[in-house]
Design an enzyme around this catalytic site. Structure first.
Site, PDB file in Angstrom:
ATOM      1  N   GLU A   5      -8.597   2.903  10.232  1.00  0.00           N
ATOM      2  CA  GLU A   5      -9.069   3.234   8.871  1.00  0.00           C
ATOM      3  C   GLU A   5      -9.442   1.948   8.121  1.00  0.00           C
ATOM      4  OE1 GLU A   5      -7.377   2.906   5.785  1.00  0.00           O
ATOM      5  OE2 GLU A   5      -5.443   2.124   6.435  1.00  0.00           O
ATOM      6  N   THR A  14       0.876  -1.184   0.000  1.00  0.00           N
ATOM      7  CA  THR A  14       0.000   0.000   0.000  1.00  0.00           C
ATOM      8  C   THR A  14       0.905   1.225   0.000  1.00  0.00           C
ATOM      9  OG1 THR A  14      -0.061   0.377   2.392  1.00  0.00           O
ATOM     10  CG2 THR A  14      -1.535  -1.316   1.543  1.00  0.00           C
ATOM     11  N   CYS A  15       0.284   2.410   0.043  1.00  0.00           N
ATOM     12  CA  CYS A  15       1.131   3.605   0.031  1.00  0.00           C
ATOM     13  C   CYS A  15       1.923   3.743   1.341  1.00  0.00           C
ATOM     14  CB  CYS A  15       0.304   4.847  -0.239  1.00  0.00           C
ATOM     15  SG  CYS A  15      -1.054   5.045   0.898  1.00  0.00           S
ATOM     16  N   MET A  53      -8.326  20.912  -0.740  1.00  0.00           N
ATOM     17  CA  MET A  53      -9.260  20.728   0.378  1.00  0.00           C
ATOM     18  C   MET A  53     -10.707  20.816  -0.107  1.00  0.00           C
ATOM     19  SD  MET A  53      -7.911  19.898   3.142  1.00  0.00           S
ATOM     20  CE  MET A  53      -8.887  20.334   4.542  1.00  0.00           C
ATOM     21  N   GLN A  90      -7.283  -3.640   1.146  1.00  0.00           N
ATOM     22  CA  GLN A  90      -5.948  -3.900   0.598  1.00  0.00           C
ATOM     23  C   GLN A  90      -5.447  -5.295   0.993  1.00  0.00           C
ATOM     24  OE1 GLN A  90      -4.412  -0.320   2.273  1.00  0.00           O
ATOM     25  NE2 GLN A  90      -4.479   0.803   0.335  1.00  0.00           N
ATOM     26  N   ARG A  94       2.911   0.904   3.261  1.00  0.00           N
ATOM     27  CA  ARG A  94       3.659  -0.288   3.646  1.00  0.00           C
ATOM     28  C   ARG A  94       3.950  -1.194   2.449  1.00  0.00           C
ATOM     29  NH1 ARG A  94       1.690  -2.111   8.129  1.00  0.00           N
ATOM     30  NH2 ARG A  94       0.326  -0.325   8.421  1.00  0.00           N
ATOM     31  N   GLY A 124     -13.259  28.766  -3.724  1.00  0.00           N
ATOM     32  CA  GLY A 124     -11.882  28.254  -3.792  1.00  0.00           C
ATOM     33  C   GLY A 124     -11.900  26.877  -4.420  1.00  0.00           C
ATOM     34  N   HIS A 153       1.234  -9.516  13.805  1.00  0.00           N
ATOM     35  CA  HIS A 153       1.465  -8.313  13.009  1.00  0.00           C
ATOM     36  C   HIS A 153       0.406  -8.184  11.901  1.00  0.00           C
ATOM     37  CE1 HIS A 153       3.466  -4.989  11.096  1.00  0.00           C
ATOM     38  NE2 HIS A 153       3.386  -5.632   9.941  1.00  0.00           N
TER      39      HIS A 153
END
Lengths: 276, 437
Positions: free
Chosen positions: B118, B53-54, B197, B124, B56, B193, B103
């Site tokens: 999350e 993943t981003c 965000m 994943q 790990r 804007g 783990h």
């Protein structure tokens, strides 16, 4: 039998008191949840009062409109039903916080007034008038609970105290349900008033303080609908109109209701003061 | 021969390695399939799964020798990506047996994520298992391990509050909007804007069903692009005050150096709104909305600090749940270890039963020859008696071995029982995997 009745009424009152304490406590202290006990208390209280009504009917052959206590108990039963519906569909425990203290107050008032018995009502139109008014009161109570919830949510949002908000319905939902309750309540109240007015007219009863009080109540709720539909009002101020309307309902029920004892219906049975 | 199978894990994550290292060893853009094919060629590894993943890059394997498997994994990680092993090793963590299992379970429940609890990590983990299954690198052992991890991940999120509440600024803004409006379906949003965000907040709002989106920005093209992404419409920056009476929700994140939504600008619109609630989220720094706007009736203003407070509260609530989730992880780790241990004694139990049955049949045949006058019913009765005797004799050792299997000293019993019953070591754990199931 009388001793058993007193015991049942006392237990019922204690049950309702438990509900009246635990539900508001949940709103004040979100980390402490005793509402399960409150719910049990409410069910016990309403159940015992319902059984009392049944026993009264079986023993004396009188309906739930026999005396002030019975009328109050019927109102408590209807309010309990409203709380259960609200809990089931809205799943917001704090709503019951606004209704359960009123249930306790209504039951207590009914017991305090138990000595002041009504003439037995055999006029069907009068029965319709009272029943419609009672259901309308329940609708107005629900609208009040929604308005109170709205105002408290508004207060919490303004002060950024967001922990308790999940206990209350969102502003828009409270506004919508409150509006629906007033629509139904006012329709029933209007029919009830018309039926009552025609019946009183037939009996030749003069001015009763309950009549102007009921008229003021009607005007407030009609004004609420007018402001909402014709002037397009929404928001906090409109909720205060509902609070004012409910205050008038309480005044009508608590202070002027007993004047109906004066009613001398041609078919009224003799006044009795002893509760079985 | 040692029949024991070891679970090992080696990898690096956001805690142990900076992004510069993580991006060098990421298995992205179709490289995962190639990696899974190559990793199964490693002689030291029986089965393997790659979780990338981003945050790990982790390699899980089932092998007969834990140290050899861990070395193979570390070597593979650097060789596959063409990175010096010395550059990766300082950031690498290595777990074997119970620690490796724990783990993976910790990762699956979200306790090892950057944002506690999350949910993306669970998808994943599922994808990692799916890819390994398709490549044929995840078989009995890792299939079981990852299925348990997925099941535990789901259970932790439903039975505890580990995943409850918003933990990002944009999702907190939408959560608060829902507190005001309940259902966001049919609501109108004005976005001032067109930055990142705004995009993130709009994504959450549109997912929640808002009806229309209007985007105002100083650079009209950017407003147009953002509005186009969400099926909305763009307006010029100076036109946004005209929309203040229609909007239910305002998201402001412009880079203006001063307040652009003021009491003066908003007050004339309040009469038109007639008490309709207006929810304003100001995620700009410096703030776009004058703080006094919060005092206006039926206007609810939240700035970035308020949203941060909401996120912090939810994070704290999740942290409280972490302990309960850790207990769940421990319990599941023990259950898996027991499963793995009992799997190690299965070949022995099979062998023990086979040998006993062979002895029984031989003896039965020999004695039947010496009792030729027995009726068929009587022969059947003697056969039943022998089978019952053998079953009763095996029941004790079987139950005891299964019970001991999951424990630390369980493996010590295997040679002892072999010696006691004179069994020969000829059953390979790998070949008996189906029996284990």
């Amino acid at each position: 039998m009388t001793a058993l009745c007193v015991l049942a009424e006392t237990v019922a009152l204690l049950g309702l008191l438990a509900a009246a304490v635990t539900f508001p406590l949940r709103l004040l202290r979100p980390d402490r949840d005793y509402t399960r006990w409150g719910q049990r208390g409410m069910l016990l209280g309403a159940g015992l009062l319902g059984m009392g009504l049944m026993a009264h009917f079986v023993r004396r052959g009188e309906g739930p409109l026999g005396d002030w206590a019975n009328i109050s108990f019927l109102l408590v039963l209807l309010l309990a039903l409203a709380v259960l519906c609200v809990e089931r569909f809205a799943k917001r425990p704090a709503l019951a916080a606004f209704i359960t203290p009123l249930m306790f107050g209504t039951a207590l008032l009914g017991l305090l007034r138990a000595a002041k018995a009504l003439p037995a009502i055999s006029n069907h139109w009068l029965v319709v008038h009272i029943l419609l008014s009672l259901v309308a009161y329940v609708c107005f109570t629900l609208a009040f609970a929604m308005a109170a919830s709205y105002l408290i949510s508004d207060h919490l949002l303004k002060r950024k105290q967001l922990e308790r908000l999940p206990l209350l319905p969102p502003l828009a939902s409270a506004d919508r349900v409150g509006h629906g309750a007033v629509m139904v309540g006012l329709a029933l109240f209007t029919i009830g008033l018309l039926v009552g007015a025609l019946t009183f007219w037939d009996f030749g009863v003069g001015m009763d303080p309950k009549i102007p009080a009921a008229m003021v109540t009607w005007l407030i709720y009609a004004g609420y609908l007018g402001l909402r539909h014709l002037a397009g009002w929404r928001g906090r101020r409109l909720q205060w109109v509902l609070v004012a309307g409910f205050a008038m309902v309480v005044i009508t029920f608590a202070f002027f209701g007993h004047n109906a004892v004066r009613l001398k219906a041609p078919d009224a049975a003799p006044v009795t003061t002893e509760r079985a | 021969m040692n029949n024991e199978l070891h679970i090992v894990a080696a990898g690096l994550n956001h805690r142990t390695a900076p992004i510069e290292v993580r991006e060098q060893v990421a298995f992205g853009n179709g490289r995962l399939e190639a990696a899974l094919i190559q990793i199964t060629d490693q002689p030291a590894l029986g089965e393997a799964v790659i979780l990338s993943t981003c945050n790990r890059a982790e390699l899980y394997a089932a092998a007969s020798s834990a140290p050899e498997a861990l070395d193979a994994l570390a070597r593979f990680l650097s060789e596959f990506h063409g990175v010096e092993q010395a550059a990766v090793s300082p950031h690498l963590y290595r777990y074997e047996d119970e620690e490796a299992v724990r783990h993976l379970f910790t990762v699956a429940v979200g306790l090892d994520s950057m944002v506690l609890g999350e949910g993306q990590i669970l998808a994943q983990v599922k994808q990692a298992l799916l890819s390994a299954s398709e490549a044929g690198s995840a078989r009995t052992c890792l299939q079981e391990l990852f299925q348990r991890a997925l099941s535990l991940g789901k259970r932790a999120r439903t039975e505890t509050a580990i995943a409850r509440g918003a933990v990002s600024i944009s999702s907190a803004a939408v959560d608060l909007a829902k507190t005001t409006f309940g259902d966001l379906k049919g609501r109108e949003v004005l976005v001032v804007g067109a930055g990142e965000m705004s995009r993130q907040t709009l994504t959450h709002l549109v997912d929640s069903g808002v009806k229309s989106v209007i985007v105002a920005n100083r650079t009209f093209e950017n407003a147009d692009e953002l509005a186009g992404e969400f099926g909305g419409s763009a307006i010029r920056f100076d036109e946004f005050p005209q929309h203040l009476d229609r909007a239910d929700i305002i998201v402001s994140s412009s880079s203006a150096p001063h307040a652009i939504i003021t009491v003066e600008k908003l007050r004339p619109h309040l009469a038109t709104r007639r008490g309709r609630p207006l929810f304003i989220v100001d995620i700009a720094v410096p703030r776009d909305v004058e703080p006094a706007v919060a005092d206006l009736e039926d206007v609810y203003l939240f700035d970035i600090d308020d949203l941060q407070t909401v996120c912090d509260r939810y994070r704290a609530e999740r942290a409280k749940e972490a302990e309960a989730v850790a207990v769940m992880v421990d319990e599941e780790t023990r259950r898996f270890e027991h499963w793995l241990g009992s799997r190690a004694v299965t070949p022995l139990l099979v062998e023990l039963r086979t040998r006993t049955e062979a002895l029984r049949d031989t003896e039965l045949e020999r004695w039947m020859r010496r009792l030729p006058n027995l009726e068929p019913e009587e022969r059947e009765l003697v056969g039943q008696m022998m089978r019952s005797f053998a079953n009763k004799l095996l029941h004790g050792p079987t139950t005891h071995l299964r019970a001991m299997a999951g424990r630390e000293q369980g493996a010590e019993w295997v040679p002892f029982v072999r010696s006691l019953f004179e069994l020969h070591e000829h059953i390979d754990a790998q070949s008996d995997e189906e029996d284990v199931r």
